[in-house]
Design a protein around this motif. Sequence first.
Motif, PDB file in Angstrom:
ATOM      1  N   LEU A   1       0.769  -1.201   0.023  1.00 48.81           N
ATOM      2  CA  LEU A   1      -0.108   0.026   0.058  1.00 48.81           C
ATOM      3  C   LEU A   1       0.787   1.140   0.006  1.00 48.81           C
ATOM      4  N   THR A   2       1.911   1.198   0.906  1.00 49.48           N
ATOM      5  CA  THR A   2       2.653   2.546   0.884  1.00 49.48           C
ATOM      6  C   THR A   2       3.543   3.075  -0.113  1.00 49.48           C
TER       7      THR A   2
ATOM      8  N   TYR B   1       1.058   4.110  -2.906  1.00 45.58           N
ATOM      9  CA  TYR B   1       0.511   5.294  -2.425  1.00 45.58           C
ATOM     10  C   TYR B   1       1.341   6.319  -3.074  1.00 45.58           C
TER      11      TYR B   1
ATOM     12  N   THR C   1      -7.649   4.341   1.098  1.00 49.30           N
ATOM     13  CA  THR C   1      -6.467   5.158   1.071  1.00 49.30           C
ATOM     14  C   THR C   1      -6.463   6.003   0.015  1.00 49.30           C
TER      15      THR C   1
ATOM     16  N   PHE D   1       7.746   3.315  10.062  1.00 49.93           N
ATOM     17  CA  PHE D   1       6.669   4.015   9.380  1.00 49.93           C
ATOM     18  C   PHE D   1       6.260   5.295   9.862  1.00 49.93           C
ATOM     19  N   ALA D   2       6.203   6.406   8.972  1.00 51.84           N
ATOM     20  CA  ALA D   2       5.906   7.641   9.524  1.00 51.84           C
ATOM     21  C   ALA D   2       6.556   8.049  10.523  1.00 51.84           C
TER      22      ALA D   2
ATOM     23  N   ARG E   1       4.544   0.161  14.005  1.00 50.00           N
ATOM     24  CA  ARG E   1       5.039   0.937  13.016  1.00 50.00           C
ATOM     25  C   ARG E   1       6.210   0.527  12.526  1.00 50.00           C
TER      26      ARG E   1
ATOM     27  N   GLY F   1      -4.435   4.307  10.327  1.00 49.13           N
ATOM     28  CA  GLY F   1      -3.795   3.986   9.066  1.00 49.13           C
ATOM     29  C   GLY F   1      -3.618   5.119   8.206  1.00 49.13           C
ATOM     30  N   LEU F   2      -4.873   5.608   7.937  1.00 46.22           N
ATOM     31  CA  LEU F   2      -4.973   6.808   7.044  1.00 46.22           C
ATOM     32  C   LEU F   2      -3.989   7.820   7.208  1.00 46.22           C
TER      33      LEU F   2
ATOM     34  N   GLN G   1      -0.570   7.071   6.542  1.00 53.26           N
ATOM     35  CA  GLN G   1      -0.098   7.175   5.077  1.00 53.26           C
ATOM     36  C   GLN G   1       0.124   8.458   4.642  1.00 53.26           C
TER      37      GLN G   1
ATOM     38  N   GLU H   1       3.492   9.762   6.412  1.00 50.75           N
ATOM     39  CA  GLU H   1       4.722   9.112   5.750  1.00 50.75           C
ATOM     40  C   GLU H   1       4.902   9.768   4.389  1.00 50.75           C
ATOM     41  N   ALA H   2       3.795  10.185   3.483  1.00 49.64           N
ATOM     42  CA  ALA H   2       4.118  10.961   2.592  1.00 49.64           C
ATOM     43  C   ALA H   2       4.277  12.384   2.781  1.00 49.64           C
TER      44      ALA H   2
END
Lengths: 289, 355, 460
Positions: free
Chosen positions: A133-134, A137, A225, B47-48, B321, C102-103, C106, C109-110
Amino acid sequence: MQTKIAKIGLKKIGFWLLLAVIIIYLAFPFYWAVNSSLKTQAQLQMTPGTFVPRDPDTMEISVFLGNYKAIFQNGEFLRGIVNSTIVATATTLLALVTGSFAAFALGKLRFRGRKPALYMILAMTMFPQVTVLTGLYAVITTLGLDAIFSMILAYMLFTLPFTTWVLTSFFKDLPKEIMESAQVDGATPFQTFRLILLPLTAPALVTTGLLAFIAAWNEYLFALTFTSIDPEARTIPVAINYFTGVVARQEPFGETMAAAVFVTIPVVLLVLIFQKRIIAGLTSGAVKG
Amino acid sequence: MKKMSDLAKKEQKLAYKLLLPTLIILILIAFYPLGQVFYTSFTDKEFASSNETHFVGFDNYKKLLSLNIEELEPILNENGEQKIDPETNEPVYERPIDVLPREPVRYKEFKVFNIFGKRYVLGATDPYFISALGNTLTFTIISVFLETVIGMIIALVVNSNFKGRGAMRAVMLIPWAVITVVSARMWEWMLNSNRTGFFNILLDKFNLADGQIAFLSKDSLQLPSMIAVDVWKTAPFMALLILAGLQLIPENLYEAARIDGAGKVKQFFTITLPLLKPSLAVALIFRTLDALRVFDVFQVLLSSKKYSLASYNYFQLIKSREMGMASSIGVVIFVLIFVFAVSYIRLLGVDQNAN
Amino acid sequence: MFSKKSSIVAILLVLMLTFSVFAVGCTNTEQTAGDAEEKQSENNNSNDEAKDDEKVTITIAGGAVGNEYELTKKGAEMYEKEHPNVNVKVLDTPDLADDRLGLYLQFLEAKSSKVDLYQLDVIWPGDLGEHFVDLNKYGAKKVTDKHFEHIIKNNTVNGELKAMPWFTDGGIFYYRTDLLKKYNLDVPKTWDELEKAAKKIQKGEREAGNPDFFGFVFQGNSYEGLTCDAIEWLYSNNAGKIISDDKKITVNNENAVEILNKIKGFVGTISPEGVTGMGEEDARNIWQAGNAAFMRNWPYAYGLGNSEDSAIKGKFDVAPLPHGKGSPASCLGGWQLGVSKYSEHKEIAADVALFMTSEKVQKMRAVEGSFNPTIPSLYEDEEILEANPFMGELKDMFVNGVARPSAATSPNYAETSELFYKAVHSIITGEEKAEDALEVLELDLQDATGFETGEPTKSN
């Protein structure tokens, strides 16, 4: 003589019994969803639960249509149906066209790199969705695709390998005499593909198409997403998951069931329409070795 | 190597042309995400998070897969006999937590078992992963087997001639058509642990249980529930693919067999099954692939009570994460699927060259 | 047949291609990310200075439960009226906390600049803190002392205020007034009293012909909700709150063992066997059908329990949760607003956050949507109390608020909580002995956080 008739009769009864069992097995949980969708919250909470919606006090049959009313008043849900139809149809067509091209090459033509190609295509779909997914995206944001188009493209990840593999196996099964005789008649390989192979494998095409359509129709994680920033593009599974109760934490279970029941109907109708075509294609005797 | 004939060259060229669209899509959407998963699985990426990412080689895989077995010695009382727990009346052994190594990496208890009168503990650096692996494999093998059998029965029934088979084909696809996320909730409701749930109502009606069975929190009932849900949902997928295969079998083969006096059962094993092999193989590959990646049912129905590989992967990503670790779980699933796919193809011999 | 050689070739090919493509892609994204950051800071300056001539859009990612979306929009319009050059957009996100998280992950992260303000669960400022600006630097300092102290403390990570409190929530105790009267009982104040009362009522109701009746329902499933319930059990028995504010692991102690064993005793006796699989809604479904005497839940069940078709309408009331050796505890819940570091208009976004969490907007949301204010003085506001008479009682319970250790464990709270609720779940299902499970948990927490062990803080 009589025993023979009895035997045939017994066989018939056995067959219909088996059919009944299968129907109950497949349809009963769906019936339970219908049953739940016609209940109020209080009716859902009743112990023991009832097989038809009943009034908790009088135990009379009492059907509640509020859940359906609620979903029809929900603009996002109705828009979701439109979006899902667009996305699933486009995905199916794209996957069938590219997939059948690839499958023709993989199933009927001789060329170097055939097996690696087959495995590479399968490898596309070997990761769980959460894992890719990541990365996906990131690709979509980099390419700057809009939500609908990114869903169609992303769904290729699981529909394309599927259509390609299934169609390859069906193309391979067709006797090579068909191709040879066509070549003798002066047809190019591509003409053979278009005019002979495709019509012959119609049942396979419709079947894979249906399965791919449903897979795309039901997809949730990618859609959630990709449409997060663009509410206009939300598909049904996402729209249903955006249903909320009156207050936080309350799950609108009745409405969810109503939505589930309602969106299953078009898919079932679709199956009914296309199934007729399969049967028609077959009885015309096209597929004889 | 032999020089290719013109015709063969032409054929090869056409093949590449036909594969081009697929290849473009592949490059567009698959290479970067898939490559990223492979690459990340060798790093400690979070993650993030702005924490720096390091290359850690196979550390993630080691952490997922390391196992260790230690013997648990009996604990003796003053008389040199084994102590007995006064509460449970069971003999007392050393506790796994005291025996399992902690340095350089900590092993946690996965399972305690007895062999030849001795007690051992199987330790794992990530016991949840090992159990997720076990759950997923058990789930996959049993559910795919049941789906194939049930799918086959449904396909054979639907393939025979009877009134209303068009409607039957539509009914047959209902479970597959119900939106996956919602069908999981539908089953959650049916499996409710009191008499609002269908199964508890039913068992209670027939006096088989007290109507309070916790299907989803009782350890022994969790996997069977998952399998039941999945078999219901995906047997139609199998059935439809098998049905399409059945329809490609020429009717005259059966006629010939009938003339030879072969019974239905014999016809099934000599004609149907062998000719069904290719479509069955593809159906099996895709079903197994989906089962090994099973996510929705586990996530909705069991959340973190019991994991499948993919739901463990999800929780690793969202909760801890640890993206590096999550990616290596993804790669493990990838490898598992590859092994299954290759073995199906070899067993069923469906990968002959184009004819 | 499929040959070994070609399969290996295929695998290698896949690996090679993916790696090479990734290598290219990787450098690309890094570059673009860097670029974006640079651009962003440039934009920042220019935009904030040139506020007057162009319209700025601020996007809030938030909830859409019931009329929540409308009320957030209304708040946004109130802001727009005062600031005509700002356009506030509301983006709805799923109600399911894990889906929403989760959203967000994302987006973060971006490093997406598409969302400026995030509605954050009370446990997220700790874990996601690095992505949010310090609101104290944007003028929040002046207003923080108006809000509940423990929420501000919860939202402050390493000295930085990561989010403004928006509306709050807390665990409360529901009891059936009619049944207490029928069996001549007082509202239970301790866990022992609860057990006794529940047993008596359950026995009576079952004999009266309701086999589905249970004494006490709560959230026992293996999920974040269990952390909430269990931290209340622990804290109310002087067993601390897993990890103390000064970053010591305190969970492995006798009081914790004692209270967890007590709760384990409830399962299968006064609570259904299936309680170890229940979330908020499962508990409420039993409660609202009239099949439970007591329930631990959030305030949301109050209004629903009094709805028209409810079997227990007007037959129940709420109180602080029972306690053990300590005093009653109520797990802190609720939502905050945080400003993303990747926003192109941080100043304005922070201003919107302060406005949305101000007394004015909180009062509007309390009156029209029953959102519990994070400002204590609003619980005495007449208009609010007229609209929600029940809110007056809630304040006393929110004052007992115990925050989950999300700020202390930042950024490892989610992992900490997962380890904790799994351990508690294994205890109350009887899979593990409490002593053993807590000992293992202590080691696990050391691995996850790197903290030392210590003594629990007492609640009284």
